[in-house]
Design a protein around this motif. Structure first.
Motif, mmCIF file in Angstrom:
data_model
loop_
_atom_site.group_PDB
_atom_site.id
_atom_site.type_symbol
_atom_site.label_atom_id
_atom_site.label_comp_id
_atom_site.label_asym_id
_atom_site.label_seq_id
_atom_site.Cartn_x
_atom_site.Cartn_y
_atom_site.Cartn_z
ATOM 1 N N GLU B 100 44.848 -29.040 69.543
ATOM 2 C CA GLU B 100 43.911 -29.712 69.006
ATOM 3 C C GLU B 100 44.260 -31.139 68.852
ATOM 4 O O GLU B 100 43.656 -32.194 68.955
ATOM 5 C CB GLU B 100 42.991 -29.488 67.876
ATOM 6 C CG GLU B 100 42.492 -28.568 68.420
ATOM 7 C CD GLU B 100 40.873 -27.654 67.387
ATOM 8 O OE1 GLU B 100 41.073 -28.006 66.604
ATOM 9 O OE2 GLU B 100 40.573 -26.559 67.526
ATOM 10 N N SER B 101 45.511 -31.421 67.956
ATOM 11 C CA SER B 101 46.092 -32.384 67.846
ATOM 12 C C SER B 101 46.645 -33.436 68.695
ATOM 13 O O SER B 101 45.885 -34.435 69.375
ATOM 14 C CB SER B 101 47.190 -32.391 66.706
ATOM 15 O OG SER B 101 47.456 -33.758 66.036
ATOM 16 N N HIS B 104 43.231 -34.546 70.878
ATOM 17 C CA HIS B 104 42.396 -36.046 69.933
ATOM 18 C C HIS B 104 43.437 -36.554 70.880
ATOM 19 O O HIS B 104 42.890 -38.052 70.447
ATOM 20 C CB HIS B 104 42.517 -35.493 67.867
ATOM 21 C CG HIS B 104 41.537 -34.696 67.980
ATOM 22 N ND1 HIS B 104 40.029 -35.528 68.603
ATOM 23 C CD2 HIS B 104 41.505 -33.969 67.242
ATOM 24 C CE1 HIS B 104 39.323 -34.188 68.199
ATOM 25 N NE2 HIS B 104 39.539 -33.291 66.988
ATOM 26 N N ARG B 105 44.515 -36.754 70.540
ATOM 27 C CA ARG B 105 45.473 -38.119 70.762
ATOM 28 C C ARG B 105 45.785 -38.479 71.441
ATOM 29 O O ARG B 105 45.512 -40.116 72.171
ATOM 30 C CB ARG B 105 47.737 -37.825 70.323
ATOM 31 C CG ARG B 105 47.749 -37.401 69.065
ATOM 32 C CD ARG B 105 48.825 -36.745 68.963
ATOM 33 N NE ARG B 105 49.275 -35.860 67.170
ATOM 34 C CZ ARG B 105 50.407 -36.984 66.769
ATOM 35 N NH1 ARG B 105 51.436 -37.028 67.570
ATOM 36 N NH2 ARG B 105 50.735 -35.894 65.568
ATOM 37 N N GLY B 108 40.542 -36.867 73.540
ATOM 38 C CA GLY B 108 39.343 -36.338 74.210
ATOM 39 C C GLY B 108 38.691 -35.488 72.978
ATOM 40 O O GLY B 108 38.931 -35.554 71.676
ATOM 41 N N ASP B 109 37.325 -35.399 73.001
ATOM 42 C CA ASP B 109 36.877 -33.993 72.093
ATOM 43 C C ASP B 109 37.172 -32.790 72.209
ATOM 44 O O ASP B 109 37.494 -32.465 73.620
ATOM 45 C CB ASP B 109 35.374 -34.459 72.369
ATOM 46 C CG ASP B 109 35.154 -35.824 72.508
ATOM 47 O OD1 ASP B 109 35.526 -36.550 70.823
ATOM 48 O OD2 ASP B 109 34.255 -36.955 73.299
ATOM 49 N N ILE C 83 43.397 -38.497 62.813
ATOM 50 C CA ILE C 83 42.675 -37.603 62.814
ATOM 51 C C ILE C 83 42.937 -37.212 61.299
ATOM 52 O O ILE C 83 44.387 -37.569 60.780
ATOM 53 C CB ILE C 83 43.687 -36.465 63.534
ATOM 54 C CG1 ILE C 83 43.933 -37.166 65.090
ATOM 55 C CG2 ILE C 83 43.470 -35.153 63.593
ATOM 56 C CD1 ILE C 83 44.803 -36.427 65.830
ATOM 57 N N MET C 111 40.409 -32.237 62.277
ATOM 58 C CA MET C 111 39.833 -30.576 62.915
ATOM 59 C C MET C 111 40.093 -30.183 61.766
ATOM 60 O O MET C 111 40.501 -30.032 60.710
ATOM 61 C CB MET C 111 41.646 -30.452 62.692
ATOM 62 C CG MET C 111 42.339 -31.598 64.251
ATOM 63 S SD MET C 111 43.459 -31.978 65.400
ATOM 64 C CE MET C 111 44.916 -31.657 63.525
#
Lengths: 362, 362, 362
Positions: B100-101, B104-105, B108-109, C83, C111
């Motif tokens: 997920e990190s 996100h970097r 994206g969602d 994040i 997250m």
């Protein structure tokens, strides 16, 4: 070690439009004149019951959904900076992801509640206080709750709009919109008020109107298109198929509703067959109507489409998946675009995706 | 009241690159020529098994990962508007947050599924139907599941790519990429095909190839770099260390694999020591090899590096953390960049981060 | 079928500022001179205890919060690309959503960890290793944990800042900031150091300083404004109201603290009444002080305000909601802006929202 199949890993992915019917939104879009006015009435409005909608509003929601479905990617996401509170107090992945995907495609951010045990409800917090809390943190709420009245108990405390994503055995209005949107993509002329009598359709519903929220909301939504429907046949052997007043309300909307039990006898004359076998009871569910199943061997009328709100059980055989009767996958896909259309209207961002009249200027 | 230590609260945070080894991606990046062609074959491809990759593709994934790791922030996030479905049907924080990190970097969602009980699976939905659902809602799926075959059962229904983030005791291919990426950052010359024989390395693996998905995938990935590896020593006292055909497949890849039980006897001649003690069995796990532990007192070769997929138990002593043998923290950090590289390729966005040849034009 | 009320569905939503007090941030903003220097000391700093803050820093945090609360939408979200790791190892919706809403409004990604059972902790991972993992994946951590010392055990391994969002019965510093921010919006002159003695306020706290983290942190934060407080009255019939040294620390800060048990006897002379009935004990909670309740029938001083950290139980009657004493809803709403202010400072982005002096240039 899992036995692998290299060919399976190496084959190219099928294009996205491989499922029957999903190439049709353009036809629906082109057949409907744009009219933003009914959509503007949805600004900052709650969406709790299918009873809140009329034909004009539904048709414009379908049109905007078709516009979204025909457009691969939005250049300027209209909901950037907006926050959705996705509150699912009853197990669900499908509906939650459908709403969250819709919101993300519009450019918004999301906070999810997926586990009732991790929430303030565990501390005995009242629904009114939870509503008050939501006001501070987001711009729209999507709520699923297995207790029907809960959403109504929140309304008086809310200052942001809420969408009912299924409240016990009561309603599921956006699912019903997605159902009828699918029918309209299949036959765009049904949205027209001047439909010749000979083109009216016959719809079969395998399910229990008094116990299934999807069926209750679907019937109310079909009531807005009574002019295009010859007859609705409820196929069930259950008792107490209707709540008090439910059948009468549909009759007043002009919908002809008949009950039948001979599935194979009715199928050859039905244009649309909707099937559902799950009724929610408290925090669990009950499968009903398992004596009425659809498969590739069923005597479906040529050209008839089958709808199912999914997830399915044994009532809908997978051997129908590859047939042209399968419009249930298109129905699930279309639900994302219906929700995009509705959400855009609710947060007052229609002007980002269409020209709106200049309201309230001199 | 907790006893506080003001000095602890007031000390400045250590800079991000305080861990041994993580300043090395630039050296790896500079040592490899850019070649986008192998990466283009990953477009819309599933990533299920380490068996799917060859040396050329891995090297370019490592190069792109090193490029990401060397760049503090992306000016134009290449995955804006893309949606990841992060589906973890088995307990995990580390791998889920790592993916997920990464996503996100890239801009994206994400939609997460973290609790199997909150999902349609609770209603008995089939894997094929879940795959069909995912098609409608996202652009890539990351799946962890404790049943090995599940991901293979989904493939035929998928029209979006999926990544295997651990399927039971079968495989965990992106973890293996992160493992080998760490080795390549430590000794960039190992990626070269013309490595002199005297520079080959010896790798020890404390673990069970037949029962640990990380070890299974690591061995397959090391097979692509057999030219750079003098020997792999499996250190374990378990029975049935290999599945049928597993040892033979590695031999065919050119990897020399030997089994040993005398940990302290082998350590002085190992350049890389990989240790893992967790094997997943159904929805729980089993610790094995607890008789083989590493600590600062272990007779590690000077300059040798220790890898561990984490989370660790008592098999890896924390007194190694401050020694130069600790490359497991760098390994965990690098996994984010490996996943960024892989995800960029899978959603057809390589052209956003490097120059790609003009394919299919006249 | 749920009985519906069409009027309820059709009424327009009340505007956002319908609750007493939330229109006041502008007054607070205008009364305070901007000074970014104390905020710059928060860059990359952990926020664990209310003990870390002084009056100057708190006042500037309140000012920035008031600036955010007065501004409907941020044109350039200052935390784009950052994040947040939102780690709630103890049940919570309210605090989690408050932090996540704050972060989303600043433009960052999130997250979430909401279920301790789905995490590496289930594999027995140490707090230091979890901290090391968080370093790799995010830019800030928000942690709630029912074991007080846990957050302190993570500090030495962290290279990114962490916020304590409630650690057992120890502290909850951002809640205390939100509490005092509410008081300052109600009476902006209290932030001034030259407040005339006659304008000092009297604060009642229904709660247990030694057992409630919100009360412990609130008292420490009030200690920074001792010059503006005539007296703090602790209203409780519990034993062991203070931990060893706790009363003395408050006295050293200049705060006059008195214990009383006659609620209705004290109420007529209190300007601010803070009430809380929940004390966390391990992974569950205990309601205390249920013999001291507030309702519209309580002899509250004219103009007095009532605060409550929420969620509430029977100790705070809903019949106070519509009275001007209700500042607890404004308090909950304000907490979002306090967190926005604090988070902006911690990730070194103050320069995006105000002019900062040129530090360290020649």
């Amino acid at each position: 070690m899992v036995e692998t199949n290299d060919a399976q890993l190496d084959r190219p992915l099928q294009p996205k439009d491989g499922t029957a019917g999903i190439e049709r939104p353009k036809a629906l879009l082109d057949s409907l004149p744009e009219d933003p006015r009914p959509l503007m009435t949805l600004s900052s409005r709650h969406v709790v019951s299918s009873r809140q909608f009329d034909r004009e509003t539904l048709v414009q929601i379908f049109r905007l959904a078709a516009q979204y479905e025909s457009t691969p990617a939005l250049l300027h996401p209209p909901l950037a900076g907006k926050i959705l509170i996705s509150a699912f107090y009853e197990p669900s992945t499908r509906t939650r992801l459908s709403f969250e995907s819709a919101w993300h495609r519009l450019g918004g951010d999301i906070m999810s509640i997926t586990d009732p045990k991790s929430t303030g409800m565990a501390k005995g917090e009242s629904l009114a206080d939870i509503a008050e809390m939501f006001n501070n943190y987001g711009d729209v709420i999507v709520l699923r709750n297995n207790e029907g009245p809960a959403i109504y108990e929140m309304l008086d405390s809310l200052r942001i709009p809420i969408i009912n994503a299924g409240n016990g055995i009561d309603e599921h209005p956006t699912q019903a919109m997605a159902d009828v949107y699918t029918i309209m993509k299949w036959r765009p002329e049904l949205a027209r008020t001047d439909l010749p009598a000979g083109q009216r359709i016959r719809i079969g519903i395998i399910g229990v109107p008094s116990r299934m929220r999807t069926v209750r909301s679907l019937l109310l939504t079909l009531g807005c298109f009574a002019h295009a429907i010859e007859e609705v046949v409820i196929l069930s052997r259950e008792d107490d198929l209707f709540d008090e007043g439910q059948a009468q309300e549909l009759a007043e909307a002009g919908l002809k509703v008949r009950v039948a039990t001979d599935l194979d006898g009715e199928l050859p004359s039905l244009d649309v067959v909707y099937i559902n076998a799950i009724a929610w009871v408290g925090d669990t569910f009950e499968a009903m109507g398992m004596d009425m199943r659809l498969s590739a061997a069923s005597p479906l009328k040529k050209g008839a489409i089958v709808l199912h709100p999914l997830a399915r059980g044994e009532e809908l055989s997978t051997d129908l998946d590859k047939t042209p009767h399968n419009w249930y996958f298109a129905q699930a896909r279309g639900a994302v675009f219906i929700r995009m259309a509705l959400l855009t209207c609710m947060v007052r961002r229609i002007s980002e995706v269409m020209d709106v009249p200049d309201v309230g200027r001199g």
